[in-house]
Design an enzyme around this catalytic site. Sequence first.
Site, PDB file in Angstrom:
ATOM      1  N   SER A 160      -5.018  51.554  55.677  1.00 55.75           N
ATOM      2  CA  SER A 160      -3.608  51.852  55.410  1.00 55.75           C
ATOM      3  C   SER A 160      -3.591  52.877  54.300  1.00 55.75           C
ATOM      4  O   SER A 160      -4.583  53.066  53.594  1.00 55.75           O
ATOM      5  CB  SER A 160      -2.890  50.582  54.941  1.00 55.75           C
ATOM      6  OG  SER A 160      -1.638  50.902  54.359  1.00 55.75           O
TER       7      SER A 160
ATOM      8  N   TYR B  13      -2.475  42.825  49.832  1.00 52.70           N
ATOM      9  CA  TYR B  13      -2.604  43.836  50.886  1.00 52.70           C
ATOM     10  C   TYR B  13      -3.329  45.073  50.347  1.00 52.70           C
ATOM     11  O   TYR B  13      -4.259  45.591  50.982  1.00 52.70           O
ATOM     12  CB  TYR B  13      -1.209  44.187  51.393  1.00 52.70           C
ATOM     13  CG  TYR B  13      -1.161  45.055  52.625  1.00 52.70           C
ATOM     14  CD1 TYR B  13      -1.197  44.500  53.898  1.00 52.70           C
ATOM     15  CD2 TYR B  13      -1.050  46.442  52.524  1.00 52.70           C
ATOM     16  CE1 TYR B  13      -1.136  45.295  55.037  1.00 52.70           C
ATOM     17  CE2 TYR B  13      -0.982  47.238  53.647  1.00 52.70           C
ATOM     18  CZ  TYR B  13      -1.022  46.662  54.911  1.00 52.70           C
ATOM     19  OH  TYR B  13      -0.959  47.460  56.031  1.00 52.70           O
TER      20      TYR B  13
END
Length: 256
Positions: free
Chosen positions: A138, A151
């Site tokens: 990401s 995350y």
Amino acid sequence: MLQGKTALVTGSTSGIGLGIAKALAKQGANIVLNGFGDSEGPQAEIAALGVKVAYHGADMSKASEIEAMMQFAADTFGRVDILVNNAGIQHVAKIEDFPVERWDAIIAINLSSAFHATRLALPAMKAANWGRIINVASIHGLVGSAEKSAYVAAKHGVVGLTKVTALENATTGVTCNAICPGWVLTPLVQKQVDAKAVAMGLSNEEAKKQLLQEKEPSMQFTTPEELGELAVFFCSAAGNNVRGVAWNMDGGWTAQ
Ligand code: NAD
């Protein structure tokens, strides 16, 4: 281009994983799908592309189930040539409020699962002297955002794991690279749009615009189809010496 190859894509019943699985299937690869929820629909979509498809419902938070999935893939198709580590979840909260159980789940599903699937896929790839490992990281593997501690930590870990996997196999036909999307309008992000709409009293469209405005200069979501084409490039002959990169598709997010 990928006829006779087998691609296993984790978390491919939805969103980015399904987009990548379809793009690889369009190039002729047989597909092993994984993930929760409806698996019949995604299996039918892949089969309609004229390749073989199988499904395994392993929970990516459990090493023993990942082992069973990799064995199932080898038993079904001979071996895994292309591994896409994509399964992932999100939870948004400040560190002091972050549920410990969510931290553990995000590290297990978003980071440790990639280690397990990679360690289990490598021996057959090395024996064949060809393999592609694609980690869906990401933009949060490269930069941080508030309230996403687990995350961001997991995705930075995935980028690190990508580099080490690439280096350990640099003299072989096995490459490993990461894809770093900005915002992609999947169920994972729609939840964040919904939370913003409620918190700020906005419509769905206004909340999406607000989300993009904060981070993504292009004001456009990246699509699973675009990410699928990047995965196809990593699998192509032109990708033979692309090793250990973290490639953004982020509408300019990290250019700022
Ligand atoms: P999604 O929610 O649409 O899909 C997630 C997939 O993972 C689903 O198939 C789900 O069933 C599966 N999954 C979740 N937990 C699992 C588990 N324990 N075991 C097996 N499968 C599990 O989300 P998405 O947006 O397509 O996300 C896919 C990946 O892309 C994730 O790693 C995510 O972090 C990453 N990503 C997404 C965005 C975005 O904007 N959507 C941006 C950057 C990176």
